[in-house]
Design an enzyme around this catalytic site. Structure first.
Site, short mmCIF file in Angstrom:
data_model
loop_
_atom_site.label_atom_id
_atom_site.label_comp_id
_atom_site.label_asym_id
_atom_site.label_seq_id
_atom_site.Cartn_x
_atom_site.Cartn_y
_atom_site.Cartn_z
N ARG A 1 -1.40 -8.19 13.75
CA ARG A 1 -1.82 -7.17 12.78
C ARG A 1 -2.69 -7.79 11.70
O ARG A 1 -3.68 -7.20 11.28
CB ARG A 1 -0.60 -6.49 12.15
CG ARG A 1 0.05 -5.50 13.08
CD ARG A 1 1.41 -5.09 12.57
NE ARG A 1 1.37 -4.28 11.37
CZ ARG A 1 2.43 -4.09 10.58
NH1 ARG A 1 3.58 -4.67 10.85
NH2 ARG A 1 2.31 -3.32 9.51
N ARG B 1 10.98 -2.16 11.74
CA ARG B 1 9.88 -1.59 12.54
C ARG B 1 9.54 -2.52 13.68
O ARG B 1 9.45 -3.73 13.49
CB ARG B 1 8.64 -1.42 11.64
CG ARG B 1 8.55 -0.06 11.02
CD ARG B 1 7.49 0.00 9.96
NE ARG B 1 6.16 -0.39 10.43
CZ ARG B 1 5.06 -0.24 9.69
NH1 ARG B 1 5.14 0.28 8.49
NH2 ARG B 1 3.89 -0.63 10.15
N ARG C 1 11.46 -7.22 6.12
CA ARG C 1 11.42 -5.82 5.73
C ARG C 1 12.29 -4.93 6.62
O ARG C 1 12.36 -5.13 7.82
CB ARG C 1 9.96 -5.36 5.82
CG ARG C 1 9.71 -3.94 5.39
CD ARG C 1 8.27 -3.71 5.09
NE ARG C 1 7.47 -3.40 6.26
CZ ARG C 1 6.25 -2.88 6.20
NH1 ARG C 1 5.69 -2.65 5.03
NH2 ARG C 1 5.57 -2.63 7.30
N ARG D 1 -9.67 1.94 8.28
CA ARG D 1 -9.35 0.56 8.62
C ARG D 1 -10.48 -0.08 9.42
O ARG D 1 -10.37 -1.26 9.77
CB ARG D 1 -8.09 0.53 9.47
CG ARG D 1 -6.81 0.24 8.69
CD ARG D 1 -5.67 0.32 9.69
NE ARG D 1 -4.52 -0.43 9.37
CZ ARG D 1 -3.36 0.07 8.94
NH1 ARG D 1 -3.25 1.35 8.70
NH2 ARG D 1 -2.34 -0.70 8.74
N LYS E 1 0.82 -1.23 0.00
CA LYS E 1 0.00 0.00 0.00
C LYS E 1 0.85 1.27 0.00
O LYS E 1 0.58 2.18 -0.75
CB LYS E 1 -0.84 0.07 1.29
CG LYS E 1 -2.09 -0.71 1.32
CD LYS E 1 -3.00 -0.27 2.47
CE LYS E 1 -2.38 -0.20 3.84
NZ LYS E 1 -2.02 -1.45 4.47
#
Ligand code: AMP
Length: 221
Positions: free
Chosen positions: A170, A159, A127, A88, A13
């Site tokens: 998540r 992160r 990531r 969301r 996204k």
């Protein structure tokens, strides 16, 4: 042109929202980026948001809706914007609808970037990011020098919410709370599903095609 980008965490996204913003000359609004900036700056909003983000939970609607209302009231949003990571929840979607209605507007399109759960877990677990906004991946997009951003030379970091146990939480939040939004926009007639599994440049091409089919042309045309 008001574009909503939907998709699981790690669906790409952020990358695609940045592409849309640049291609069409509209602001990119990422609630996740706004929260991360506030956390970094040590603000009250950042402190509140962190309690949820670090656990892989959604920040409460009353906190999130306020920041989006302020942001889209900005002058630079008059010609449109691309929303990345908002709405969301159904409440957020309703809130966005009524905010836009007040200025006689509505979202033009909600693009759902579709990626399976296994892919999401693989993508997020490899990531790393730079504070300039660039993201990297051990398999798909390695930096030229390990641990260093190609673009600005900054030091890369993982992160906190990309840690494996948080990623699973998540994803669960995404299916439970964000899943119903997809139906909501399908019923509103503005949903467009895009396969998010090809390389980012291919996904971008599909998005530009879909936007073109809706009558939106890129700045260069
Ligand atoms: P993102 O960078 O979009 O993956 O967002 C990172 C985290 O920020 C999410 O896992 C949530 O905890 C929080 N967050 C971002 N956007 C929202 C939103 N619209 N509503 C609630 N929480 C959000």
């Amino acid at each position: 042109m008001i574009v909503i980008l939907l998709g699981a965490p790690g669906s790409g996204k952020g990358t695609q929202a940045a592409m849309i913003a640049e291609t069409y000359g509209i602001p990119h609004i990422s609630t996740g980026d706004i929260f991360r900036k506030n956390i970094k700056d040590g603000t009250e909003l950042g402190r509140k948001a962190r309690e949820y983000i670090d656990k892989g939970l959604l920040v409460p609607d009353e906190v999130t809706n306020g920041i989006v209302a302020d942001r889209i009231a900005g002058k630079d949003c008059a010609e449109g914007f691309v929303l990345d990571g908002y709405p969301r929840t159904i409440d957020q979607a309703l809130m966005l609808g009524s905010l836009l209605e007040k200025t006689g507007r509505r979202a033009d399109i909600a693009i759902d970037i579709i990626v399976g759960d296994d892919d999401v877990i693989h993508r997020l677990s490899g990531r790393s990011m730079c504070k300039c906004g660039e993201t990297y991946h051990v398999d798909y997009k390695k930096p030229r020098v390990e641990g260093i951003c190609d673009k600005c030379g900054g030091e890369l970091y993982v992160r906190d919410d990309d840690k494996p146990e948080t990623v699973v939480r998540r994803l669960r939040e995404y299916h439970e709370k964000t899943g119903p939004i997809i139906e909501y926009y399908r019923k509103s007639g503005i949903l467009a599903g895009i396969d998010g599994t090809p390389r980012p440049a291919e996904v971008s091409k599909s998005i530009v095609e879909v936007l073109g089919a809706h009558g939106f042309v890129t700045g260069g045309e």
